[in-house]
Design an enzyme around this catalytic site. Structure first.
Site, mmCIF file in Angstrom:
data_model
loop_
_atom_site.group_PDB
_atom_site.id
_atom_site.type_symbol
_atom_site.label_atom_id
_atom_site.label_comp_id
_atom_site.label_asym_id
_atom_site.label_seq_id
_atom_site.Cartn_x
_atom_site.Cartn_y
_atom_site.Cartn_z
ATOM 1 C CG HIS A 1 -40.318 46.951 109.059
ATOM 2 N ND1 HIS A 1 -40.901 46.007 108.225
ATOM 3 C CD2 HIS A 1 -40.977 48.109 108.806
ATOM 4 C CE1 HIS A 1 -41.848 46.579 107.501
ATOM 5 N NE2 HIS A 1 -41.925 47.846 107.838
HETATM 6 O O1 RIB Z 1 -38.636 48.475 104.816
HETATM 7 C C1 RIB Z 1 -38.566 48.732 106.208
HETATM 8 C C2 RIB Z 1 -37.235 49.303 106.571
HETATM 9 O O2 RIB Z 1 -37.043 50.542 105.894
HETATM 10 C C3 RIB Z 1 -37.114 49.636 108.075
HETATM 11 O O3 RIB Z 1 -35.785 49.510 108.465
HETATM 12 C C4 RIB Z 1 -37.531 51.077 108.115
HETATM 13 O O4 RIB Z 1 -36.960 51.768 109.231
HETATM 14 C C5 RIB Z 1 -36.929 51.592 106.848
HETATM 15 O O5 RIB Z 1 -35.565 51.872 107.086
#
Ligand code: RIB
Ligand code: CA
Length: 313
Positions: free
Chosen positions: A243
């Site tokens: 992500h």
């Molecule tokens: O949903 C994914 C996000 O939530 C990313 O930023 C992961 O690090 C968590 O913070």
């Protein structure tokens, strides 16, 4: 290479946050003015420590790291140890950090930096719940027009949620903060699950980090091998979505991504859909287009950039 982005990374490390920080520190086009930690994946006392561990792993112990909000604006803190492990950075065995945490609160650092630097020259890169960013906007509303842009990882629409059926973790943890940010009028680039779920840490891609043969490369492979297991089991895929580095990659190579300007509104009333990012992708309302919402990525190009820049550390 000239600096083209001067940024503050707001983060809740988290292995994917860690890779985003490494990408930023390994890219000469980016000047990291500071890193501000927020409670999210794990409590604040761990996210700030993890941020310092990653700066030392990158060989950048001079990076300024600040601790910020210990909990969301309104709701109780929800964490994600099941995904990230008890320390939030399970995988590699990284030493306790020697570099100090900077004195002062992260929110004050964000406000003071934005008020001191030339207007329109500082980008905020939130990678976790938006609590620090919302608090900064409340503490000093004059920062809003001074922020060049906010490039954030959060939300989901066609892909749904990853924490509830409707909500992605960063927005779900602090929906009130997200509502403040999306209503702020600051230009926003949003990396939702719709795009991050197309950037999977497949075995071949993780091997490319390990094959760098460097301490940073091997640690990155170890982080990703731990991080991906939860989503591989959940989605039945080869690899899990990476992500947060999408935020930094967009700064470096925006052409890796595509999306469109849309209205994004955050659910803060219904418990059923709390934290849902309602994206008006088809423009069926008259709501203001407050975000560039990304939906597609050149995943091979993204991972090639990551290996190249992390390989330089
Ligand atoms: O949903 C994914 C996000 O939530 C990313 O930023 C992961 O690090 C968590 O913070
Ligand atoms: Ca994160």
């Amino acid at each position: 290479m000239t600096t083209s982005h001067r940024i503050i990374i707001d983060t809740d490390p988290g292995q994917d946050d860690a890779v985003a920080i490494l990408l930023a520190l390994g890219s000469p086009e980016i000047e990291v003015l500071g890193i501000t930690a927020v409670a999210g994946n794990v409590p604040l006392r761990l996210t700030e420590k993890n941020a310092r561990k990653i700066c030392e792993l990158a060989g950048r112990p001079e990076t300024r790291v600040y601790a910020g909000a210990v909990r969301p604006l309104v709701r109780p803190l929800v964490t994600a140890e099941a995904v990230h492990g008890k320390t939030g950075l399970n995988g590699p065995d990284l030493p306790e950090p020697k570099m100090r945490l900077c004195d002062g609160h992260a929110v004050d650092f964000i406000v003071e930096t934005l008020m001191a630097e030339e207007a329109g020259t500082v980008t905020l890169c939130p990678l976790g719940p938006l609590t620090n960013i919302a608090l900064a906007l409340i503490r000093e509303p004059r920062i809003a027009p001074r922020i060049r842009q906010i490039v954030l990882m959060g939300g989901g629409f066609f892909e749904g949620g990853n924490t509830t059926p409707a909500a992605e973790f960063n927005i779900y943890v602090d929906p009130h903060a997200a509502d403040i940010v999306f209503r702020s009028g600051v230009p926003i680039v949003m990396m939702p699950l719709d795009v991050t779920h197309k950037a999977l840490t497949t075995g071949r891609r993780i091997a490319a980090f390990r094959d760098l043969g460097t301490r940073v490369g091997v640690a990155t492979a170890e982080m990703l091998e731990f991080f991906e297991r939860f989503d591989e089991a959940k989605y039945g895929t080869d690899g899990g979505p990476l992500h947060d580095p999408c935020v930094i990659a967009w700064l470096l190579k925006p052409d890796l991504f595509s999306g469109r300007e849309c209205n994004v509104s955050v659910e803060i009333a219904s418990e059923l859909t709390m934290g849902m990012t309602v994206v008006d992708w088809w423009g069926v309302t008259k709501r203001p287009k407050n975000a560039m919402v990304m939906r597609d990525i050149d995943a091979d190009g993204f991972f090639a950039l990551l290996v190249e820049r992390i390989g330089s550390l």
